[in-house]
Design an enzyme around this catalytic site. Structure first.
Site, PDB file in Angstrom:
ATOM      1  N   HIS A  17      57.950 -26.146   2.957  1.00 45.89           N
ATOM      2  CA  HIS A  17      56.868 -26.895   2.295  1.00 45.89           C
ATOM      3  C   HIS A  17      56.222 -27.866   3.275  1.00 45.89           C
ATOM      4  O   HIS A  17      54.992 -27.994   3.322  1.00 45.89           O
ATOM      5  CB  HIS A  17      57.412 -27.728   1.125  1.00 45.89           C
ATOM      6  CG  HIS A  17      58.024 -26.941   0.006  1.00 45.89           C
ATOM      7  ND1 HIS A  17      59.286 -27.172  -0.470  1.00 45.89           N
ATOM      8  CD2 HIS A  17      57.520 -25.924  -0.759  1.00 45.89           C
ATOM      9  CE1 HIS A  17      59.545 -26.353  -1.475  1.00 45.89           C
ATOM     10  NE2 HIS A  17      58.506 -25.585  -1.674  1.00 45.89           N
ATOM     11  N   LYS A  41      62.385 -23.784 -16.121  1.00 47.65           N
ATOM     12  CA  LYS A  41      63.795 -23.855 -15.736  1.00 47.65           C
ATOM     13  C   LYS A  41      64.156 -25.312 -15.453  1.00 47.65           C
ATOM     14  O   LYS A  41      63.345 -26.086 -14.963  1.00 47.65           O
ATOM     15  CB  LYS A  41      64.080 -22.969 -14.522  1.00 47.65           C
ATOM     16  CG  LYS A  41      63.059 -23.101 -13.438  1.00 47.65           C
ATOM     17  CD  LYS A  41      63.293 -22.126 -12.312  1.00 47.65           C
ATOM     18  CE  LYS A  41      62.237 -22.419 -11.246  1.00 47.65           C
ATOM     19  NZ  LYS A  41      62.108 -21.537 -10.200  1.00 47.65           N
ATOM     20  N   ARG A  90      55.064 -16.590   2.212  1.00 44.07           N
ATOM     21  CA  ARG A  90      56.150 -16.322   3.150  1.00 44.07           C
ATOM     22  C   ARG A  90      56.204 -14.862   3.553  1.00 44.07           C
ATOM     23  O   ARG A  90      56.403 -14.519   4.696  1.00 44.07           O
ATOM     24  CB  ARG A  90      57.499 -16.700   2.527  1.00 44.07           C
ATOM     25  CG  ARG A  90      57.764 -18.169   2.497  1.00 44.07           C
ATOM     26  CD  ARG A  90      58.913 -18.487   1.612  1.00 44.07           C
ATOM     27  NE  ARG A  90      58.662 -17.976   0.261  1.00 44.07           N
ATOM     28  CZ  ARG A  90      59.364 -18.310  -0.809  1.00 44.07           C
ATOM     29  NH1 ARG A  90      60.378 -19.116  -0.695  1.00 44.07           N
ATOM     30  NH2 ARG A  90      59.061 -17.833  -1.991  1.00 44.07           N
ATOM     31  N   SER A 128      63.659 -23.298  -1.976  1.00 45.17           N
ATOM     32  CA  SER A 128      64.448 -24.386  -2.564  1.00 45.17           C
ATOM     33  C   SER A 128      65.715 -23.825  -3.198  1.00 45.17           C
ATOM     34  O   SER A 128      66.785 -24.434  -3.122  1.00 45.17           O
ATOM     35  CB  SER A 128      63.629 -25.134  -3.617  1.00 45.17           C
ATOM     36  OG  SER A 128      62.496 -25.719  -3.033  1.00 45.17           O
TER      37      SER A 128
HETATM   38  O1  PNS Z   1      56.982 -24.031  -6.452  1.00 46.86           O
HETATM   39  P1  PNS Z   1      56.636 -22.986  -7.477  1.00 46.86           P
HETATM   40  O2  PNS Z   1      57.642 -23.028  -8.596  1.00 46.86           O
HETATM   41  O3  PNS Z   1      56.474 -21.631  -6.849  1.00 46.86           O
HETATM   42  O4  PNS Z   1      55.206 -23.410  -8.099  1.00 46.86           O
HETATM   43  C1  PNS Z   1      54.618 -22.675  -9.149  1.00 46.86           C
HETATM   44  C2  PNS Z   1      53.432 -23.452  -9.768  1.00 46.86           C
HETATM   45  C3  PNS Z   1      53.831 -24.862 -10.101  1.00 46.86           C
HETATM   46  C4  PNS Z   1      52.283 -23.486  -8.770  1.00 46.86           C
HETATM   47  C5  PNS Z   1      52.971 -22.678 -11.041  1.00 46.86           C
HETATM   48  O5  PNS Z   1      54.088 -22.407 -11.835  1.00 46.86           O
HETATM   49  C6  PNS Z   1      51.969 -23.483 -11.876  1.00 46.86           C
HETATM   50  O6  PNS Z   1      50.859 -23.715 -11.462  1.00 46.86           O
HETATM   51  N1  PNS Z   1      52.408 -23.940 -13.056  1.00 46.86           N
HETATM   52  C7  PNS Z   1      51.628 -24.780 -13.935  1.00 46.86           C
HETATM   53  C8  PNS Z   1      51.296 -24.064 -15.235  1.00 46.86           C
HETATM   54  C9  PNS Z   1      50.162 -23.106 -15.015  1.00 46.86           C
HETATM   55  O7  PNS Z   1      49.073 -23.454 -14.609  1.00 46.86           O
HETATM   56  N2  PNS Z   1      50.435 -21.802 -15.287  1.00 46.86           N
HETATM   57  C10 PNS Z   1      49.481 -20.745 -15.091  1.00 46.86           C
HETATM   58  C11 PNS Z   1      49.662 -20.056 -13.736  1.00 46.86           C
HETATM   59  S1  PNS Z   1      51.336 -19.461 -13.473  1.00 46.86           S
END
Ligand code: PNS
Length: 164
Positions: A17, A41, A90, A128
Site C-alpha cells: 500500500h 468481514k 498486483r 494484508s
Molecule cells: O482493500 P480492499 O478490501 O481491496 O478495498 C475494497 C474497497 C474498499 C475499495 C471496496 O470494497 C469498496 O469500495 N467498498 C465500498 C462499498 C462500495 O462502494 N461497493 C461497490 C463496489 S465493490
C-alpha cells in the site's frame, strides 16, 4: 493533477500500500487514503487503529490525508469532489475483481474514473491477509510492513517484541 482517493480496508497497511501511496502522491496534488469503515468481514484492527497506523507511516507526506468512509465509494468521492479513484494492481488475479468494481462504479457515477498503478514487483505477493496469517504465528513481518505496524500486529496477537 487533482485529488485522488486511494480506498481500501488497510487491515493493516503494508509496504505494498505504501508503495502505491508514495508513487500516487507524486502524480496527484492531493492523495486521500480512504479507509472503509463498514467492512463485511470483521477487521482485525478497528477503524481508528487502521487510520492511526496510516497516519503514522505517512506523516512525512504533506499531500497525503487519511479519511474514512462508509457506504458506497462513488458517493464518497462525489461528496469530496475527488477526480480519481486510485487502486494498485498486483497480478492478473487482481484484474477481474478490479475491472468489475471500476466498471460498476463508473456505471453508478459517470465521473468516477479509476486509475491503476502496477504494484512494485517486490510486493506482488503481499496482502494484508498474508501478513496477518504470518504475524498470528509470531513470524517476523518486518520486511512486509513498517515497524509501527509490526509492533501493532505483535501486540494484537499477544506476541512479545524482541528486547522485551
Ligand atoms: O482493500 P480492499 O478490501 O481491496 O478495498 C475494497 C474497497 C474498499 C475499495 C471496496 O470494497 C469498496 O469500495 N467498498 C465500498 C462499498 C462500495 O462502494 N461497493 C461497490 C463496489 S465493490
Amino acid at each position: 493533477m487533482g485529488i485522488a482517493v486511494y480506498p481500501g480496508s488497510f487491515d493493516p497497511i503494508t509496504y505494498g500500500h505504501l508503495d502505491i501511496i508514495q508513487r500516487g502522491r507524486r502524480v496527484f496534488d492531493r492523495l486521500i487514503v480512504a479507509v472503509l469503515h463498514n467492512a463485511s468481514k470483521q477487521p482485525l484492527f478497528t477503524l481508528e487503529e487502521r487510520m492511526h497506523l496510516i497516519r503514522e507511516v505517512t506523516k512525512e507526506m504533506p499531500n497525503v490525508e487519511v479519511d474514512s468512509f462508509d457506504g458506497l465509494l462513488v458517493d464518497y468521492i462525489r461528496s469530496i469532489q475527488a477526480d480519481v479513484i486510485l487502486r494498485g494492481l498486483r497480478a492478473i488475479s487482481d484484474f477481474e475483481y478490479e475491472l468489475q468494481i471500476a466498471s460498476i462504479n463508473r456505471e453508478m457515477n459517470k465521473e468516477a474514473e479509476t486509475l491503476f498503478m502496477m504494484t512494485n514487483n517486490k510486493y506482488s505477493f503481499l496482502s494484508s491477509s498474508i501478513v496477518k496469517e504470518f504475524a498470528k504465528y509470531g513470524a517476523d513481518v518486518g520486511e512486509l510492513v513498517p515497524d509501527v505496524v509490526k509492533k501493532a500486529l505483535m501486540a494484537k496477537y499477544g506476541h512479545q517484541q524482541a528486547g522485551e
